[in-house]
Design a protein around this motif. Structure first.
Motif, mmCIF file in Angstrom:
data_model
loop_
_atom_site.group_PDB
_atom_site.id
_atom_site.type_symbol
_atom_site.label_atom_id
_atom_site.label_comp_id
_atom_site.label_asym_id
_atom_site.label_seq_id
_atom_site.Cartn_x
_atom_site.Cartn_y
_atom_site.Cartn_z
ATOM 1 N N UNK A 80 0.827 -1.206 0.000
ATOM 2 C CA UNK A 80 0.000 0.000 0.000
ATOM 3 C C UNK A 80 0.866 1.262 0.000
ATOM 4 N N UNK A 81 0.334 2.365 -0.540
ATOM 5 C CA UNK A 81 1.079 3.631 -0.536
ATOM 6 C C UNK A 81 1.401 4.112 0.881
ATOM 7 N N UNK A 82 0.493 3.823 1.820
ATOM 8 C CA UNK A 82 0.725 4.234 3.211
ATOM 9 C C UNK A 82 1.951 3.530 3.776
ATOM 10 N N UNK A 83 2.098 2.252 3.466
ATOM 11 C CA UNK A 83 3.239 1.473 3.938
ATOM 12 C C UNK A 83 4.537 1.968 3.308
ATOM 13 N N UNK A 84 4.489 2.302 2.024
ATOM 14 C CA UNK A 84 5.671 2.817 1.332
ATOM 15 C C UNK A 84 6.090 4.158 1.937
ATOM 16 N N UNK A 85 5.112 5.043 2.194
ATOM 17 C CA UNK A 85 5.428 6.364 2.744
ATOM 18 C C UNK A 85 5.998 6.270 4.159
ATOM 19 N N UNK A 86 5.389 5.427 5.004
ATOM 20 C CA UNK A 86 5.928 5.284 6.361
ATOM 21 C C UNK A 86 7.296 4.605 6.330
ATOM 22 N N UNK A 87 7.523 3.718 5.364
ATOM 23 C CA UNK A 87 8.846 3.110 5.203
ATOM 24 C C UNK A 87 9.894 4.129 4.799
ATOM 25 N N UNK A 88 9.519 5.063 3.912
ATOM 26 C CA UNK A 88 10.452 6.123 3.510
ATOM 27 C C UNK A 88 10.811 7.013 4.688
ATOM 28 N N UNK A 89 9.819 7.329 5.521
ATOM 29 C CA UNK A 89 10.093 8.140 6.718
ATOM 30 C C UNK A 89 10.988 7.360 7.678
ATOM 31 N N UNK A 90 10.768 6.066 7.815
ATOM 32 C CA UNK A 90 11.603 5.245 8.699
ATOM 33 C C UNK A 90 13.044 5.190 8.201
ATOM 34 N N UNK A 91 13.234 5.091 6.890
ATOM 35 C CA UNK A 91 14.593 5.102 6.328
ATOM 36 C C UNK A 91 15.260 6.445 6.590
#
Length: 106
Positions: A2-13
């Motif tokens: 999901x886009x939400x998972x990708x966005x939170x993953x980018x913030x985590x990185x």
């Protein structure tokens, strides 16, 4: 994915790889508590990619010498960005022949 998972993953990185380097070079420079990256992570997780992303961008835009500082938590789920409670859509009124419910034809 999901886009939400990708966005939170980018913030985590960003929080794991880039933020420590910035803090090592410049020292702690966060004007707000919680930090903008923590705010972005929580906003995207709670409100979704678009609305949470806009909230995060607005928060980052306020992070400047002329902007605010201090404790700035994410608003609760039922509150709009203007501080008012969200009540949903307006109540629907049944209409028949141009009359609203409860009116009589005379």
């Amino acid at each position: 994915m999901s886009p939400r998972l990708v966005a939170t993953g980018a913030v985590a990185i960003y929080r794991a790889a880039i933020s420590p380097v910035i803090h090592a070079l410049n020292g702690p420079a966060c004007r707000f508590e919680p930090s903008c990256s923590a705010y972005a992570r929580d906003a995207i997780a709670q409100y979704g990619t678009i609305r949470g992303g806009v909230m995060a961008i607005w928060r980052i835009a306020r992070c400047n010498p002329m902007g605010g500082h201090g404790y700035d938590p994410m608003p609760p789920a039922g509150v709009t960005s203007f501080g008012r409670l969200r009540t949903g859509s307006a109540p629907k009124v049944k209409k028949r022949c141009g009359l609203t419910a409860g009116q009589k034809f005379e």
